[in-house]
Write an enzyme that holds these catalytic residues in place. Structure first.
Site, PDB file in Angstrom:
ATOM      1  N   GLY A 147       0.847  -1.197   0.000  1.00  0.00           N
ATOM      2  CA  GLY A 147       0.000   0.000   0.000  1.00  0.00           C
ATOM      3  C   GLY A 147       0.874   1.237   0.000  1.00  0.00           C
ATOM      4  O   GLY A 147       1.202   1.808  -1.041  1.00  0.00           O
TER       5      GLY A 147
ATOM      6  N   CYS B 292      -9.895  23.361  16.353  1.00  0.00           N
ATOM      7  CA  CYS B 292      -9.911  23.627  17.793  1.00  0.00           C
ATOM      8  C   CYS B 292      -9.546  22.379  18.587  1.00  0.00           C
ATOM      9  O   CYS B 292     -10.384  21.783  19.268  1.00  0.00           O
ATOM     10  CB  CYS B 292     -11.282  24.151  18.200  1.00  0.00           C
ATOM     11  SG  CYS B 292     -11.735  25.578  17.219  1.00  0.00           S
TER      12      CYS B 292
HETATM   13  C1  LIG Z   1      -3.122  -2.014   5.301  1.00  0.00           C
HETATM   14  C2  LIG Z   1      -2.921  -3.346   4.714  1.00  0.00           C
HETATM   15  C3  LIG Z   1      -1.977  -3.551   3.705  1.00  0.00           C
HETATM   16  C4  LIG Z   1      -1.059  -2.461   3.204  1.00  0.00           C
HETATM   17  O1  LIG Z   1      -0.139  -2.073   4.173  1.00  0.00           O
HETATM   18  P1  LIG Z   1       1.018  -1.032   3.807  1.00  0.00           P
HETATM   19  O2  LIG Z   1       1.757  -0.873   5.074  1.00  0.00           O
HETATM   20  O3  LIG Z   1       0.345   0.227   3.374  1.00  0.00           O
HETATM   21  O4  LIG Z   1       1.827  -1.629   2.716  1.00  0.00           O
HETATM   22  C5  LIG Z   1      -1.880  -4.819   3.152  1.00  0.00           C
HETATM   23  N1  LIG Z   1      -2.666  -5.836   3.575  1.00  0.00           N
HETATM   24  C6  LIG Z   1      -3.580  -5.677   4.555  1.00  0.00           C
HETATM   25  C7  LIG Z   1      -4.406  -6.820   4.972  1.00  0.00           C
HETATM   26  C8  LIG Z   1      -3.743  -4.429   5.154  1.00  0.00           C
HETATM   27  O5  LIG Z   1      -4.639  -4.289   6.131  1.00  0.00           O
END
Ligand SMILES: *Cc1c(COP(=O)(O)O)cnc(C)c1O
Length: 417
Positions: A275, A343
């Site tokens: 991600g 705030c």
């Molecule tokens: C959030 C998540 C990812 C991605 O994680 P990154 O740290 O952004 O690479 C992959 N798999 C699952 C199941 C996640 O919850």
């Protein structure tokens, strides 16, 4: 060259000065570099070339439809965690056969939608979810492809920054329970076992825990094989970090090599769920300095972006670099907390930063491509920021700035009922 860089004293994204972008689209604004998105994807593809993995981009990092479509066109799959994210990837033109569905709380409705879309795999996180999925699939005449999200319980002493791969958290199925649950899955008529997966944490700056997790899963795969359960794919999740400040990061090629050695001859498809590492450094949050508030003990730079736009500093004390869009060599540098107008005392974007700035200046909050816009809220009745994609010297609005009419619509329509 870095997509975001100085030319003389002006900060650019690709071939455009950020000052021009601010003049055209206003602030606060999320600005992304398309070349940086492509670059991050291509560096995965190059490093893992001989493993030919299926990359399933974790949508929650940044779910903008244009970004999803960009990745879909590059051949990427997706890791989703809700029916809403399923709707997004389908709207972006994703191939459902490259979609995996993670998350501890899938509802019946979400299961039905994903079954009807014929996704690649449900990453099942508990026995009760497994049983419910079997029932739901049977009711609508479908077979659900499943993988169990196993908690590899890698050593927290060795890897203190691991957060989701340990026994005591809500994610995944305990390592020691997995074999038994796989056997139950095998006996359920509306399930089809296709894989195994894990996701041990985020912003990992070392690949060692991922390799330990893989070794744990391979041990389990051998036990499954002895029990007559063969898998098609192995999904090692996401979690590779990015540089926010001065982190040293794992070398992708060395990581790929370690995976290759372990997977050789096993006939398993490798799936990964990156991600942050695909989008994090492709985006910035552009903001304007409204007021400089100089005090006896502390100085504040009050900007027009706030914790509702970027929650990470308030939520996790996360560090984001903050750069002046115009460098002013002749101005004195001061130490400031960069704060928003909300705030709450926790409404800050950065603390104790050395900046030479004056009111009206623009600032770029760096590394905001991941977990930035997706975590935004409307707190203090602030409309959500515009999002702009840059490619070369071209700009494209990929989310228009939310209007107050849109923000109030669901309440206005209830006023005189
Ligand atoms: C959030 C998540 C990812 C991605 O994680 P990154 O740290 O952004 O690479 C992959 N798999 C699952 C199941 C996640 O919850």
């Amino acid at each position: 060259m870095n997509a975001i860089h100085y030319r003389e004293d002006d900060l650019y994204i690709e071939d455009l000065p950020l000052s021009e972008i601010a003049a055209q689209f206003g602030t606060p604004a999320y600005i992304y570099s398309e070349a940086a998105l492509t670059g991050a994807f291509e560096s995965y593809r190059a490093a893992f070339a001989n493993l030919d993995p299926l990359l399933c981009y974790a949508v929650k990092a940044n779910s903008n439809l244009s970004i999803l479509r960009h990745f879909a066109r590059l051949g990427c799959g997706f890791d989703i965690v809700s029916g809403g994210e399923l709707a997004r990837v389908l709207a972006a033109g994703a191939d459902a056969r490259k979609v995996v569905f993670s998350g501890v709380g899938k509802s019946e409705q979400e299961m039905i939608e994903a079954l009807n879309a014929d996704i690649k795999c449900f990453n099942v996180e508990s026995l009760n979810e497994l049983l419910k999925l079997n029932t739901v699939a049977g009711r609508i005449g479908k077979t659900a492809p499943i993988s169990l999200r196993v908690n590899p319980d890698v050593d927290a002493q060795t890897h203190p920054y691991i957060s989701t791969g340990l026994k005591d958290n809500k994610f995944g199925i305990a390592y020691d329970a997995a074999l038994d649950i796989y056997q139950q899955a095998k006996s359920l008529p509306h399930l089809h076992i296709v894989g195994i997966d894990c996701h041990i944490g985020s912003q990992l700056t070392d690949a060692a825990p991922l390799i330990d997790a893989l070794d744990r899963l391979l041990g389990l795969i051998d036990q499954l094989s002895s029990a007559g359960i063969a898998l098609h794919h192995l999904d090692i999740g996401g979690g590779l970090g990015i540089r926010y400040r001065d982190e040293t990061l794992p070398d992708l090629s060395a990581f790929a090599q370690a995976l290759s050695e372990r997977l050789q001859g096993r006939g398993l498809q490798l799936v990964m769920e990156p991600g942050r590492s695909l989008v994090g450094n492709a985006g910035i949050l552009l903001t304007r300095l409204e007021y400089l508030k100089l005090g006896e003990h502390k100085n504040f730079a009050v900007v027009d972006a706030a914790m509702n736009d970027l929650m990470r500093p308030s939520l996790y004390s996360a560090y984001h670099g903050i750069l002046p869009v115009t460098r002013r060599e002749h101005l004195a540098t001061i130490t400031v907390d960069v704060v928003g107008p909300i705030c709450e005392s926790s409404d800050f974007l950065g603390k104790d930063r050395q900046l030479a700035i004056m009111e009206g200046d623009l600032l770029a909050v760096m590394s905001c491509g991941a977990y930035g816009s997706t975590m935004a809220s409307n707190y203090n009745t602030r409309t959500r920021a515009i999002e702009v994609m840059v490619s070369g010297d071209q700009t494209r609005v990929i989310r228009s700035r939310e209007t107050l009419d849109e923000l109030l619509a669901n309440e206005k329509s209830c006023l005189d009922k």
